[in-house]
Write a protein that holds these residues in place. Structure first.
Motif, PDB file in Angstrom:
ATOM      1  N   GLY A  67       0.791  -1.224   0.000  1.00  0.00           N
ATOM      2  CA  GLY A  67       0.000   0.000   0.000  1.00  0.00           C
ATOM      3  C   GLY A  67       0.822   1.271   0.000  1.00  0.00           C
ATOM      4  N   VAL A  68       2.028   1.224   0.481  1.00  0.00           N
ATOM      5  CA  VAL A  68       2.836   2.436   0.592  1.00  0.00           C
ATOM      6  C   VAL A  68       3.243   2.949  -0.788  1.00  0.00           C
ATOM      7  CG1 VAL A  68       4.975   3.431   1.472  1.00  0.00           C
ATOM      8  CG2 VAL A  68       3.677   1.801   2.872  1.00  0.00           C
ATOM      9  N   SER A  69       3.649   2.029  -1.618  1.00  0.00           N
ATOM     10  CA  SER A  69       4.115   2.419  -2.943  1.00  0.00           C
ATOM     11  C   SER A  69       2.991   3.053  -3.766  1.00  0.00           C
ATOM     12  CB  SER A  69       4.673   1.190  -3.655  1.00  0.00           C
ATOM     13  OG  SER A  69       5.015   1.508  -4.965  1.00  0.00           O
ATOM     14  N   THR A  70       1.801   2.489  -3.631  1.00  0.00           N
ATOM     15  CA  THR A  70       0.636   3.057  -4.330  1.00  0.00           C
ATOM     16  C   THR A  70       0.475   4.537  -4.003  1.00  0.00           C
ATOM     17  OG1 THR A  70      -0.510   0.943  -4.392  1.00  0.00           O
ATOM     18  CG2 THR A  70      -1.894   2.918  -4.488  1.00  0.00           C
ATOM     19  N   LYS A  71       0.746   4.886  -2.760  1.00  0.00           N
ATOM     20  CA  LYS A  71       0.610   6.293  -2.353  1.00  0.00           C
ATOM     21  C   LYS A  71       1.818   7.129  -2.734  1.00  0.00           C
ATOM     22  CE  LYS A  71      -2.382   5.467   1.587  1.00  0.00           C
ATOM     23  NZ  LYS A  71      -2.235   5.003   2.957  1.00  0.00           N
ATOM     24  N   LEU A  72       3.004   6.580  -2.510  1.00  0.00           N
ATOM     25  CA  LEU A  72       4.218   7.374  -2.681  1.00  0.00           C
ATOM     26  C   LEU A  72       4.628   7.557  -4.145  1.00  0.00           C
ATOM     27  CD1 LEU A  72       6.914   6.429  -0.010  1.00  0.00           C
ATOM     28  CD2 LEU A  72       5.717   8.603  -0.297  1.00  0.00           C
ATOM     29  N   SER A  73       4.549   6.490  -4.907  1.00  0.00           N
ATOM     30  CA  SER A  73       5.223   6.527  -6.202  1.00  0.00           C
ATOM     31  C   SER A  73       4.675   7.580  -7.167  1.00  0.00           C
ATOM     32  CB  SER A  73       5.247   5.137  -6.839  1.00  0.00           C
ATOM     33  OG  SER A  73       3.978   4.576  -6.858  1.00  0.00           O
ATOM     34  N   PRO A  74       3.357   7.851  -7.205  1.00  0.00           N
ATOM     35  CA  PRO A  74       2.900   8.888  -8.159  1.00  0.00           C
ATOM     36  C   PRO A  74       3.597  10.224  -7.942  1.00  0.00           C
ATOM     37  CG  PRO A  74       1.038   7.674  -7.254  1.00  0.00           C
ATOM     38  CD  PRO A  74       2.239   7.249  -6.475  1.00  0.00           C
ATOM     39  N   GLN A  75       3.868  10.555  -6.697  1.00  0.00           N
ATOM     40  CA  GLN A  75       4.523  11.833  -6.405  1.00  0.00           C
ATOM     41  C   GLN A  75       5.922  11.914  -7.003  1.00  0.00           C
ATOM     42  OE1 GLN A  75       3.884  13.073  -2.211  1.00  0.00           O
ATOM     43  NE2 GLN A  75       2.927  11.064  -1.949  1.00  0.00           N
ATOM     44  N   PHE A  76       6.600  10.758  -7.033  1.00  0.00           N
ATOM     45  CA  PHE A  76       7.949  10.781  -7.594  1.00  0.00           C
ATOM     46  C   PHE A  76       7.923  10.750  -9.105  1.00  0.00           C
ATOM     47  CE2 PHE A  76       8.611   9.208  -3.287  1.00  0.00           C
ATOM     48  CZ  PHE A  76       9.465  10.203  -2.857  1.00  0.00           C
ATOM     49  N   ILE A  77       6.948  10.043  -9.633  1.00  0.00           N
ATOM     50  CA  ILE A  77       6.875   9.958 -11.091  1.00  0.00           C
ATOM     51  C   ILE A  77       6.599  11.340 -11.685  1.00  0.00           C
ATOM     52  CG2 ILE A  77       5.531   9.007 -12.997  1.00  0.00           C
ATOM     53  CD1 ILE A  77       5.270   6.458 -11.295  1.00  0.00           C
ATOM     54  N   GLU A  78       5.713  12.087 -11.041  1.00  0.00           N
ATOM     55  CA  GLU A  78       5.437  13.425 -11.581  1.00  0.00           C
ATOM     56  C   GLU A  78       6.632  14.352 -11.389  1.00  0.00           C
ATOM     57  OE1 GLU A  78       2.835  15.468  -7.926  1.00  0.00           O
ATOM     58  OE2 GLU A  78       1.853  14.249  -9.479  1.00  0.00           O
ATOM     59  N   ARG A  79       7.496  14.023 -10.442  1.00  0.00           N
ATOM     60  CA  ARG A  79       8.717  14.821 -10.244  1.00  0.00           C
ATOM     61  C   ARG A  79       9.907  14.305 -11.065  1.00  0.00           C
ATOM     62  NH1 ARG A  79       5.854  15.638  -5.695  1.00  0.00           N
ATOM     63  NH2 ARG A  79       6.236  17.484  -4.419  1.00  0.00           N
ATOM     64  N   SER A  80       9.650  13.327 -11.935  1.00  0.00           N
ATOM     65  CA  SER A  80      10.711  12.787 -12.794  1.00  0.00           C
ATOM     66  C   SER A  80      11.804  12.040 -12.030  1.00  0.00           C
ATOM     67  CB  SER A  80      11.351  13.872 -13.657  1.00  0.00           C
ATOM     68  OG  SER A  80      10.378  14.391 -14.515  1.00  0.00           O
ATOM     69  N   VAL A  81      11.472  11.548 -10.864  1.00  0.00           N
ATOM     70  CA  VAL A  81      12.386  10.617 -10.199  1.00  0.00           C
ATOM     71  C   VAL A  81      11.989   9.218 -10.640  1.00  0.00           C
ATOM     72  CG1 VAL A  81      13.133   9.679  -7.993  1.00  0.00           C
ATOM     73  CG2 VAL A  81      12.663  12.135  -8.218  1.00  0.00           C
ATOM     74  N   LYS A  82      12.926   8.490 -11.184  1.00  0.00           N
ATOM     75  CA  LYS A  82      12.626   7.107 -11.572  1.00  0.00           C
ATOM     76  C   LYS A  82      12.396   6.262 -10.326  1.00  0.00           C
ATOM     77  CE  LYS A  82      15.548   7.216 -15.699  1.00  0.00           C
ATOM     78  NZ  LYS A  82      16.830   6.701 -16.236  1.00  0.00           N
ATOM     79  N   VAL A  83      11.464   5.331 -10.426  1.00  0.00           N
ATOM     80  CA  VAL A  83      11.139   4.504  -9.266  1.00  0.00           C
ATOM     81  C   VAL A  83      11.282   3.019  -9.596  1.00  0.00           C
ATOM     82  CG1 VAL A  83       9.302   3.797  -7.682  1.00  0.00           C
ATOM     83  CG2 VAL A  83       9.573   6.218  -8.269  1.00  0.00           C
TER      84      VAL A  83
END
Lengths: 344, 344, 344, 344
Positions: free
Chosen positions: A77-93
């Motif tokens: 569940g954590v990744s579902t919440k966190l990862s969109p924020q990084f993707i929009e910031r152009s940090v590869k995940v």
């Protein structure tokens, strides 16, 4: 290249740190923790004594400034919440959780008993089974690192499945794992007194890795039927063995299973096919990123037995994550992973 | 009652001694050895310190005078030679080797790669699977004690096989064993450094217990086809788990697997059927003569998964031998075996 | 005789149950639990499948009616509160906790970091080291069952200490234990991944068993000085070894250490002295109530090395408790404990 | 740089191969075997699958042509015979056996029960305890790589010994080792069934590493008296812990043991001193070349407890051999050894 790890208190996270802190293209490896920020990492993991690394708190903007690639080794569940924020910031995940491996949110909900991630995020995620999806990984911004059982099982089944060589309703996977797969959290299920000198079976036909395996199999051959899958807990720390049984179709004409597999994995530096009559043991890949595969055909029954072993924390988690990192960023695939298993 | 053991240097032999030296109907338990006669037993097995038992040499006439029942825990071929001499002398024999378990000398030769015993001796031998062959055992002079894998596997399969409930060509047995099954002889295959923190598969479709299993299965249902059978070496000392997969026939109407098994084993004090959803672990029978069985049906695939566990040295060897001894000699079946497993 | 066990969810409690449920003078063995009353015991401990025993709630009056002897296998502090109520009700108590082993409340407070029991209760308690305090145990109403490390260490030191044969300030005890000594509670310290293939030292000179050992030693020879004591966690489930080092006094004239120890333990059925040059291993007492002792004298240094091993859950807890029960109630000392170790 | 290994069938040899085959200054790593020449190395060690290295026969002239430095991981006595031939041919030798560690041939004969090497060879050999003898190693042609127990014990004792801080007759070393220290040869002593879930003591005051330890200790402080030394076999594959007890002299004024040790090992990249109150576990150095040391002082007894751990196959054998190779040949000391332990 600067990288970060969120979820560094678990066994997967600490193995990523071990690999990346000595990776020749990684300038800095920063570790983040919500619960233990400020703490010296080696207090939790004394084998890292001398690394002098402090855990930093999770601040999305700060992380964006800090790192180019972020590894998530977080609970469900954590990744579902966190990862969109990084993707929009152009940090590869590169995500090691199961959150984004299944393309069908319905299937996810059924097996994980929680809400799936949004569809656009699921679509963005590339399933990071390196040997099979190498090309998509090269251009991926978001990689869903495969689960440990799926990695061993799918690498064991890929060549025969793509060749449509076996009866589609005949797949039985008898999987075995060391205890580290359960993570570092203390529980009766990981208590030494309950595990040592013991052999347990668990999650018979109920393991959440079943749909992940079936998703790839049906992608390769849409006729593949539901699989039988059970998992056993072995009194050892690391290692997975998938013993896989399939019945060949009568018309299958396979002269040499070994050659078939060798051809399929010709360009895969981490897959080693054993000579016929010889089978891999988990310790023979311990501490390495290898997946070793052995094969047997029984003419009494028409069945093939496939034996596929990995180190669950490496090829089944941190190692494959680093391999994905290498492919994604244009480094040689073996960078930072080029070591033999530690034996005995 | 006076009893003797030949082959006391191995793990099976020493467990028979442990059980019989405290058995309330056994007056004396004499141990014989060709290689170490005269030696104090506790020099080889210091856990028996204080037993003050010396090994005696193997003299057939002397043994006839000494004992009423003789246990043979000897290497392949020895029993074939020794047992006829005792049978003609009216010494009852319980044989733990594989020499006399197979009725077909042709099959024996194929799988054991050595000459079979004479046909009359093979006919004389009763296959000592206590729960199934109870009546013949009562009047047997010569008992062939079952192998460890066959015991776990056959007890797991008996009710469904006799009910002809599964497709006869669908049997897959994924067996796992502790290292003591390989005996006490030193070899690279039993070296701690090779076994610890390791999981191996061996004898894929080549184990000599395959025909022993098939012999009983076809006796129960003559349509049973050759089975797929592989064995895994688990880094533990004792314990066997047979994970068995069969596909139910479409017409099978089984409301409750659990009740079916409970009914079949109603009079069997050592078989315990687990509640549905619960599976036995090997440690839960450690040090005891129990066989615990768990069952699961998967409606996605139509397959039943049967999990059967024993202590390989007890229900899989010495314990079942004593159980056979009790049945054969009219004692209560649980005499000398009535203890719970040692846990943890 | 009816007996009860409070604290049956731990490893000590379940072993008492295993022993007493088959004890020939025990008519009924009732188990009590504050947290799990009503539950079927075998749900927590499936190795007891078929025992059909339900946990009862802790009601002092009810317990008085139910049982003649009560075993307490409870966490620190519980026995201090519970046991006075039973003593005044004439229920005999055998307490496996550390609450009432130390006669000095000051010492207790120092090492256990909690308030000691009232002085009259401490005086009432007989220290149940069976081999040494046999006579007091016969008439004891309240028995404080010794700790696991003190049992192994004191039995190893008793003969030489009573003979005042060694320099009183020379005692070093390097103790080693299996993980079950830490109980069944899940924690990082008992996590398989942290223990397996690992060797840890803990509580260096800080273990709460130190004053318990020193209390008996100074009772036997008032000149004995503080000891050096450390404990190591061995990747195994059961077993304790105390390796003890003492320097002989120059005037000590000991012709045979072995004979000295054999004479001292002549009437002790559970102590076995090994031949000189041979040392006991923990597995050689596994699953039994034995304490095995080996001895070595080194003329290069004037030191004696004493090796004392027990099964921590049996002679170090449940077994010695049953032995105390036997002595206290006039049964033969070995009743219910008369079995050889389980090997391998 | 071309290197060779003689004695590659053992665990020490195969670890040297693992390290050197990926060492950045090693162009080629050739392995020699008298018994298995021609064989593919990975047949004996399948974890090396893909290395495609064949064993070559031992031909002194050929070896001279092939290699610059030769590692000997051979059984007792072999190095005594082989190494002079290489020394006269100007091939540098790093010897992992015990043949040439003791300067006194008389002492060697006493403890090893065989003839010592010639005196000139003994004189030529530099004792390769890297942290202490760094300077001599730089110019050594022949290096006697220290034993596993001496490495852990001497690194634990060096600072206090050189400071003459403890009573010279007070040293007690309680050593513990994993099973790989016994080599790969099959024997009852390494049989899994005998070792698993077991704890053994062996060679009480009789271990051949005793004179090796005493030789260095007396070199550092000539007043050091004979030590008490015993070794325990731990049911794990790798790892050594030396628990060392010494009594401080009354006049010793040590404010901080930790600072004393940190100062002594300031320039030693592989020695890590733990914070006071924290002790190293063997797994925290598993798979690495580290030696981790913990320290405790007990004012009740005036004794210091020193806990020193290594991986017996690395810092205790192959790792230190490579460290010696680096020092000897002017490479950075950590080359090829710069990795964290594998945990868990």
């Amino acid at each position: 290249m600067r990288v970060g790890i969120v979820g560094s208190t678990g066994y997967g996270g600490v193995e990523i740190y071990r690999l990346l802190s000595k990776h020749k293209y990684v300038e800095e490896c920063i570790i983040y923790s919500s619960s233990e920020s400020g703490k010296l990492y080696e207090e939790s993991y004394p084998h890292l004594t001398g690394s002098h690394t402090h855990l930093k708190s999770i601040d999305v903007d700060q992380i964006e400034n800090d790192v180019d690639v972020l590894f998530l080794a977080t609970p469900p569940g954590v990744s579902t919440k966190l990862s969109p924020q990084f993707i929009e910031r152009s940090v590869k995940v590169i995500d090691l959780s199961g959150d984004l491996r299944l393309k069908s949110s319905h299937t996810y909900k059924n097996w994980y008993k929680r809400e799936a991630a949004p569809a656009d995020l699921l679509n963005e995620a590339v399933y990071g089974l390196c040997e099979v999806n190498h090309d998509q990984i090269q251009s991926a911004k978001f990689i869903a690192n495969p689960g440990c059982f799926p990695t061993a099982t799918l690498l064991g089944l890929a060549p025969l499945t793509k060749a449509k060589a076996y009866k589609e309703d005949s797949i039985i996977v008898d999987a075995k794992t060391g205890v580290s797969g359960a993570g570092r959290k203390a529980s009766l299920a990981t208590h030494f007194g309950e595990i040592n000198e013991n052999l347990k079976i668990y999650k018979v036909n109920e393991h959440q890795h079943i749909p992940e395996i079936e998703q790839s199999l049906t992608e390769w051959n849409q006729d593949v039927a539901p699989i039988t899958f059970s998992t056993h807990l072995i009194p050892m720390t690391r290692g997975i063995m998938s013993t896989i049984y399939v019945t060949l179709k009568k018309e299958s004409q396979i002269n040499s299973l070994k050659e078939m597999y060798e051809a399929y994995y010709e360009k895969s530096p981490f897959v080693r096919i054993r000579p016929i009559g010889s089978y891999p043991a988990t310790k023979e890949v311990f501490g390495s990123n290898y997946c070793d595969i052995g094969l047997a055909y029984d003419d009494r029954t028409g069945r093939v037995t496939i034996v596929s072993v990995i180190d669950n924390l490496l090829k089944g988690a941190a190692g494959q994550a680093v391999q994905n990192f290498n492919i994604q960023n244009g480094y040689e695939e073996i960078t930072g992973l080029d070591s033999y298993p530690v034996y005995p």
